[in-house]
Design a protein around this motif. Structure first.
Motif, PDB file in Angstrom:
ATOM      1  N   PRO A  34       0.788  -1.283   0.081  1.00  0.00           N
ATOM      2  CA  PRO A  34       0.116  -0.280   0.152  1.00  0.00           C
ATOM      3  C   PRO A  34       1.081   1.348  -0.166  1.00  0.00           C
ATOM      4  O   PRO A  34       0.598   2.191  -0.622  1.00  0.00           O
ATOM      5  CB  PRO A  34      -0.732  -0.141   1.281  1.00  0.00           C
ATOM      6  N   TRP A  35       1.895   1.168   0.728  1.00  0.00           N
ATOM      7  CA  TRP A  35       2.952   2.453   0.661  1.00  0.00           C
ATOM      8  C   TRP A  35       3.360   2.721  -0.840  1.00  0.00           C
ATOM      9  O   TRP A  35       3.486   3.922  -1.150  1.00  0.00           O
ATOM     10  CB  TRP A  35       3.697   2.164   1.748  1.00  0.00           C
ATOM     11  N   GLN A  37       2.340   1.735  -3.781  1.00  0.00           N
ATOM     12  CA  GLN A  37       1.181   2.181  -4.320  1.00  0.00           C
ATOM     13  C   GLN A  37       0.932   3.862  -4.211  1.00  0.00           C
ATOM     14  O   GLN A  37       0.833   4.382  -4.969  1.00  0.00           O
ATOM     15  CB  GLN A  37      -0.225   1.483  -4.396  1.00  0.00           C
ATOM     16  N   GLY A  38       0.752   4.115  -2.958  1.00  0.00           N
ATOM     17  CA  GLY A  38       0.650   5.437  -2.709  1.00  0.00           C
ATOM     18  C   GLY A  38       1.535   6.281  -3.105  1.00  0.00           C
ATOM     19  O   GLY A  38       1.622   7.494  -3.632  1.00  0.00           O
ATOM     20  N   GLU A  39       2.816   6.016  -2.940  1.00  0.00           N
ATOM     21  CA  GLU A  39       3.979   6.726  -3.263  1.00  0.00           C
ATOM     22  C   GLU A  39       4.346   7.045  -4.771  1.00  0.00           C
ATOM     23  O   GLU A  39       4.546   7.853  -5.350  1.00  0.00           O
ATOM     24  CB  GLU A  39       5.231   6.313  -2.632  1.00  0.00           C
ATOM     25  N   ASP A  41       1.832   6.651  -7.055  1.00  0.00           N
ATOM     26  CA  ASP A  41       0.622   7.701  -7.599  1.00  0.00           C
ATOM     27  C   ASP A  41       1.156   9.256  -7.148  1.00  0.00           C
ATOM     28  O   ASP A  41       0.831  10.162  -8.091  1.00  0.00           O
ATOM     29  CB  ASP A  41      -0.584   7.359  -6.782  1.00  0.00           C
ATOM     30  N   ARG A  42       1.599   9.399  -6.007  1.00  0.00           N
ATOM     31  CA  ARG A  42       2.030  10.737  -5.579  1.00  0.00           C
ATOM     32  C   ARG A  42       3.245  11.186  -6.254  1.00  0.00           C
ATOM     33  O   ARG A  42       3.097  12.517  -7.112  1.00  0.00           O
ATOM     34  CB  ARG A  42       2.594  10.733  -3.990  1.00  0.00           C
TER      35      ARG A  42
END
Length: 250
Positions: A34-35, A37-39, A41-42
């Motif tokens: 999850p981390w 994926q978030g990074e 996308d950011r």
């Protein structure tokens, strides 16, 4: 060969693979936390903010290769998109999918044709051989040597306006990047004149500008050696070695 005064063998950015037969085996995309994926996308949002023309298009990513016999290459690959390149800053180099790209060596009376990436491209200002990332085949179609050849011919037409039938291109070299394991498939085209290249590229630039778009290569040049390429400016990591191998072959 050793680096001056270091006593250590110089490590080239890419290695050449002695390949006569190529096969591709598709695998699922790498799993992300999850981390991650978030990074990812950011970071992609930041890239888009800096360059709104950037497109998260589909690409073929290398998950590694096997060399089961002399001259045989089995490439493991997955369908990803450009935003996955953010993994290069999130993971160790050995755990990052590599690029798969095809280029064309286009000989002229003044050397091979190179082009400088326009500001809207993924590598602005970088000199490369004509070419680009390999796109995944449509459903039901294989990824194979013929698909790579088609991609190379398409990129040549899109970037320079120079067209060849797919079968006129022959595989010249295969490279593997030492950092991320990116695979480069370099095809040799029949020779053309500098005048033809400049005319076709000029026509392409005029047509694309007329449609409100910019060219992928904003300048073209002709080089016969790594030193000549170096004088143009920053270039792709594979370029000096491929130029040197071509010079040794002709």
């Amino acid at each position: 060969m050793t680096s001056s005064g270091s006593g250590h063998r110089q490590v080239r950015p890419v290695e050449f693979l002695d390949v006569r037969r190529i096969s591709f085996v598709e695998h699922p995309a790498p799993a992300l936390t999850p981390w991650e994926q978030g990074e990812m996308d950011r970071l992609w949002a930041g890239t888009r903010a800096r360059n709104p023309a950037t497109f998260d298009g589909p690409l073929v990513a290398s998950l590694g290769v096997d060399l089961p016999a002399p001259g045989v290459l089995v490439a493991r690959w997955a369908r990803l998109s450009y935003r996955y390149r953010a993994l290069r800053v999130l993971r160790a180099a050995g755990d990052v999918p590599g690029s798969v790209f095809a280029t064309v060596l286009l000989p002229t009376e003044r050397g091979l044709v190179v082009g400088r990436g326009a500001p809207s491209t993924a590598a602005p200002g970088r000199w490369t051989l004509p070419g680009g990332s390999v796109e995944p085949p449509a459903d039901g179609h294989p990824l194979d040597g013929e698909a790579l050849r088609r991609d190379a011919a398409r990129e040549l037409a899109e970037e320079l306006g120079v067209r060849f039938a797919d079968e006129e291109l022959r595989l010249f070299a295969v490279t593997r990047g030492r950092r991320f394991g990116s695979l480069g498939f370099h095809f040799l085209a029949p020779p053309v004149t500098c005048a033809l290249v400049l005319r076709r590229h000029g026509e392409l630039v005029a047509a694309e500008t007329g449609h409100g778009a910019g060219p992928e290569l904003d300048e073209v040049g002709f080089v016969s050696s790594p030193a000549e390429a170096d004088r143009l400016g920053p270039g792709a990591d594979y370029l000096p070695q491929v130029l040197r191998r071509y010079g040794d072959a002709v």
